[in-house]
Design an enzyme around this catalytic site. Structure first.
Site, PDB file in Angstrom:
ATOM      1  N   GLU A 112       0.827  -1.196   0.000  1.00  0.00           N
ATOM      2  CA  GLU A 112       0.000   0.000   0.000  1.00  0.00           C
ATOM      3  C   GLU A 112       0.866   1.252   0.000  1.00  0.00           C
ATOM      4  O   GLU A 112       1.912   1.273   0.633  1.00  0.00           O
ATOM      5  CB  GLU A 112      -0.894   0.035   1.235  1.00  0.00           C
ATOM      6  N   CYS A 151       3.642   7.937   1.796  1.00  0.00           N
ATOM      7  CA  CYS A 151       4.238   6.860   2.586  1.00  0.00           C
ATOM      8  C   CYS A 151       4.345   5.619   1.707  1.00  0.00           C
ATOM      9  O   CYS A 151       3.345   5.167   1.138  1.00  0.00           O
ATOM     10  CB  CYS A 151       3.320   6.600   3.789  1.00  0.00           C
ATOM     11  N   CYS A 162       7.827  -7.079  15.246  1.00  0.00           N
ATOM     12  CA  CYS A 162       7.316  -6.226  16.335  1.00  0.00           C
ATOM     13  C   CYS A 162       5.888  -6.659  16.691  1.00  0.00           C
ATOM     14  O   CYS A 162       5.055  -6.848  15.797  1.00  0.00           O
ATOM     15  CB  CYS A 162       7.326  -4.755  15.914  1.00  0.00           C
ATOM     16  N   GLY A 207       7.331  -3.069   5.917  1.00  0.00           N
ATOM     17  CA  GLY A 207       8.718  -3.516   5.786  1.00  0.00           C
ATOM     18  C   GLY A 207       9.734  -2.667   6.519  1.00  0.00           C
ATOM     19  O   GLY A 207       9.424  -1.601   7.045  1.00  0.00           O
ATOM     20  N   GLU A 208      10.941  -3.186   6.553  1.00  0.00           N
ATOM     21  CA  GLU A 208      12.054  -2.500   7.221  1.00  0.00           C
ATOM     22  C   GLU A 208      13.049  -2.052   6.142  1.00  0.00           C
ATOM     23  O   GLU A 208      13.758  -2.874   5.551  1.00  0.00           O
ATOM     24  CB  GLU A 208      12.703  -3.468   8.222  1.00  0.00           C
ATOM     25  N   SER A 239      12.491   5.299   7.928  1.00  0.00           N
ATOM     26  CA  SER A 239      12.158   4.903   9.299  1.00  0.00           C
ATOM     27  C   SER A 239      12.651   3.484   9.554  1.00  0.00           C
ATOM     28  O   SER A 239      12.471   2.592   8.725  1.00  0.00           O
ATOM     29  CB  SER A 239      10.635   4.972   9.481  1.00  0.00           C
ATOM     30  N   SER A 263      12.079   3.989  15.211  1.00  0.00           N
ATOM     31  CA  SER A 263      10.967   3.463  16.000  1.00  0.00           C
ATOM     32  C   SER A 263      11.531   2.963  17.316  1.00  0.00           C
ATOM     33  O   SER A 263      12.028   1.847  17.403  1.00  0.00           O
ATOM     34  CB  SER A 263      10.288   2.318  15.231  1.00  0.00           C
ATOM     35  N   ASN A 339      -2.602   1.816  17.399  1.00  0.00           N
ATOM     36  CA  ASN A 339      -3.849   1.335  16.795  1.00  0.00           C
ATOM     37  C   ASN A 339      -3.934  -0.143  17.127  1.00  0.00           C
ATOM     38  O   ASN A 339      -2.987  -0.880  16.857  1.00  0.00           O
ATOM     39  CB  ASN A 339      -3.801   1.463  15.264  1.00  0.00           C
TER      40      ASN A 339
HETATM   41  N1  SAH Z   1      10.208  -0.910   9.952  1.00  0.00           N
HETATM   42  C1  SAH Z   1      10.244   0.515   9.992  1.00  0.00           C
HETATM   43  C2  SAH Z   1       9.313   1.104   8.980  1.00  0.00           C
HETATM   44  C3  SAH Z   1       7.871   0.821   9.211  1.00  0.00           C
HETATM   45  S1  SAH Z   1       7.253   2.281   9.823  1.00  0.00           S
HETATM   46  C4  SAH Z   1       9.966   1.012  11.383  1.00  0.00           C
HETATM   47  O1  SAH Z   1       9.556   0.220  12.214  1.00  0.00           O
HETATM   48  O2  SAH Z   1      10.224   2.167  11.671  1.00  0.00           O
HETATM   49  C5  SAH Z   1       5.854   1.891  10.566  1.00  0.00           C
HETATM   50  C6  SAH Z   1       5.592   2.865  11.688  1.00  0.00           C
HETATM   51  O3  SAH Z   1       4.313   2.571  12.151  1.00  0.00           O
HETATM   52  C7  SAH Z   1       6.570   2.617  12.815  1.00  0.00           C
HETATM   53  O4  SAH Z   1       6.849   3.686  13.640  1.00  0.00           O
HETATM   54  C8  SAH Z   1       5.805   1.565  13.538  1.00  0.00           C
HETATM   55  O5  SAH Z   1       6.331   1.363  14.767  1.00  0.00           O
HETATM   56  C9  SAH Z   1       4.398   2.153  13.469  1.00  0.00           C
HETATM   57  N2  SAH Z   1       3.355   1.169  13.796  1.00  0.00           N
HETATM   58  C10 SAH Z   1       3.384  -0.140  13.571  1.00  0.00           C
HETATM   59  N3  SAH Z   1       2.304  -0.753  14.106  1.00  0.00           N
HETATM   60  C11 SAH Z   1       1.557   0.207  14.668  1.00  0.00           C
HETATM   61  C12 SAH Z   1       0.324   0.211  15.384  1.00  0.00           C
HETATM   62  N4  SAH Z   1      -0.367  -0.920  15.620  1.00  0.00           N
HETATM   63  N5  SAH Z   1      -0.147   1.393  15.834  1.00  0.00           N
HETATM   64  C13 SAH Z   1       0.540   2.537  15.594  1.00  0.00           C
HETATM   65  N6  SAH Z   1       1.705   2.579  14.954  1.00  0.00           N
HETATM   66  C14 SAH Z   1       2.218   1.440  14.481  1.00  0.00           C
END
Ligand code: SAH
Length: 398
Positions: A112, A151, A162, A207-208, A239, A263, A339
């Site tokens: 997406e 994004c 995570c 993804g990362e 990120s 993060s 969320n």
């Molecule tokens: N892997 C990278 C890029 C993905 S960014 C990273 O982790 O930074 C995705 C962002 O959305 C990150 O800050 C992640 O922690 C956040 N995110 C993931 N799951 C979420 C959730 N359930 N609620 C709010 N933010 C979330």
């Protein structure tokens, strides 16, 4: 495109490294690589810039539309595999103006892309975008337009695991090639209205980005190339969960010009280990050293993302520890109320806890934004991006 009998172009991150220009996906080739290849085709060097800018500056991926090229060259480009590496399979527009595109790629991958209009002051930081008042004075015309943050995703699924994240829970299906990353931008741009200004680009989708560093770095070079989209690196934010070797390489390769968002989500190893498995490999002390060493230009700050999870990391003690931890860094803090996702018992924080946390951080002197939920009604908010497309039956349930 979904025909599995057709061999996908060679742009798997594991195999593009070190290949010569002919083996890189056409959309992932830099102008100098085009030059190298076009010379072997008996074409003039200057054609390289033309081909590159048709694709990257003008978004033309069908060589029939490249009107200043000879017919034989256009044919040759087709034989070389120049074509769209995917297609838009769904478009959803949320009531808040957020637009989500579902893009289908080779071998069943779906990602997406989210176009987020910056409508309020706080939104300027919705996705780690930068402070840009100075530029605004210099360019009143651009300011009159609606600013959009886009994004994009770098992988289909994610290997980081995570526990609060839908993508993390799905596991990694495959990394995207640089061509597929850039394609998301080219495609999304075609959904902008004339009043929109693509202001910031954030690698915050599925993804990362630093897990497949080479493809991410190539995508950054393509997107910022002056013959192409020419996006300023300072308007791009990558990120990461905190992959230390990748942070080091990003800093070195781009002299700290690329915006960095981390993060963090917890101020101590005990809490972070529970929610982010990668912390066991790169614990907070090691991560902090890498962040201190990131060659951030003067007056820039990195973004620290902190998801507030009910009763896990949202107490005032956590806030105090976080304030102390971040002291040596130049940061802005993005607080993100979690969320909730179906795959996890973890809960969103109570609204009072969010306010109290924010206030405590402000008392400690941190400028801090609470990221508003955007695109919720089209499942585009953080952490909701992945599984719906992987498990189509969920489409029906919603
Ligand atoms: N892997 C990278 C890029 C993905 S960014 C990273 O982790 O930074 C995705 C962002 O959305 C990150 O800050 C992640 O922690 C956040 N995110 C993931 N799951 C979420 C959730 N359930 N609620 C709010 N933010 C979330």
């Amino acid at each position: 495109m979904n025909d599995t009998t057709v061999q996908p172009p060679v742009h798997d991150p594991s195999i593009t490294r070190g290949l010569d220009a002919a083996h890189i996906h056409p959309l992932a080739r830099l102008p100098e690589e085009w030059q190298e290849l076009l010379l072997t085709w008996g074409e003039k060097r200057f054609r390289a810039d033309q081909v590159f800018s048709w694709m990257h500056a003008r978004g033309v991926l069908d060589s029939d539309g490249m009107s200043n090229l000879s017919k034989p060259l256009r044919e040759r480009l087709k034989q070389d595999g120049l074509s769209e590496p995917g297609g838009v399979s769904e478009v959803h527009e949320s009531s808040d103006g957020t637009k989500k595109l579902l893009i289908s790629l080779d071998r069943g991958a779906k990602v997406e892309c989210v176009l987020i209009p910056m409508t309020k002051v706080g939104d300027a930081d919705v996705a780690g975008s930068i402070d840009d008042e100075e530029d605004d004075e210099a360019n009143a015309e651009v300011v009159a337009k609606r600013r959009i943050t886009l994004c994009i995703s770098t992988q289909f699924g994610c290997a980081m695991g995570c526990v609060f994240c839908a993508s993390g829970q799905s596991g990694l299906f495959r990394g995207l090639g640089a061509a597929e990353v850039v394609y998301q931008v080219i495609k999304s741009r075609s959904y902008l209205s004339p009043h929109d200004n693509l202001r910031n680009l954030v690698f915050m989708g599925m993804g990362e980005p630093l897990h497949h560093y080479d493809e991410t770095a190539r995508a950054l070079r393509l997107l910022s190339h002056p013959q192409g989209l020419g996006m300023s690196l300072r308007r791009i934010t990558v990120s990461t969960v905190g992959l230390v070797p990748g942070i080091k390489r990003l800093g070195e390769d781009f002299q700290g010009k690329v915006g960095l968002a981390v993060s963090l989500h917890a101020p101590d190893d005990e809490t972070r280990d529970r929610i982010m498995p990668m912390n066991k490999k790169y614990p907070i002390r090691v991560l902090m050293d890498a962040l201190k060493a990131y060659p951030l230009p003067a007056r820039r700050r990195m973004t620290i993302e902190y998801i507030l999870i009910g009763s896990v990391n949202d107490s005032l003690q956590h806030a105090d520890r976080l304030a102390k931890l971040l002291r040596p860094l130049r940061v802005k803090l993005n607080l993100i109320p979690m969320n909730s996702i179906d795959q996890s018992e973890l809960q969103s924080p109570r609204p009072e806890a969010v306010l109290a946390f924010r206030e405590r951080m402000a008392e400690h002197g941190y400028s801090c934004f609470v990221r508003t939920r955007r695109g919720d009604d089209v499942a585009a908010a953080c952490g909701q991006l992945a599984l719906r497309s992987i498990q189509p039956e969920r489409l029906v349930r919603r």
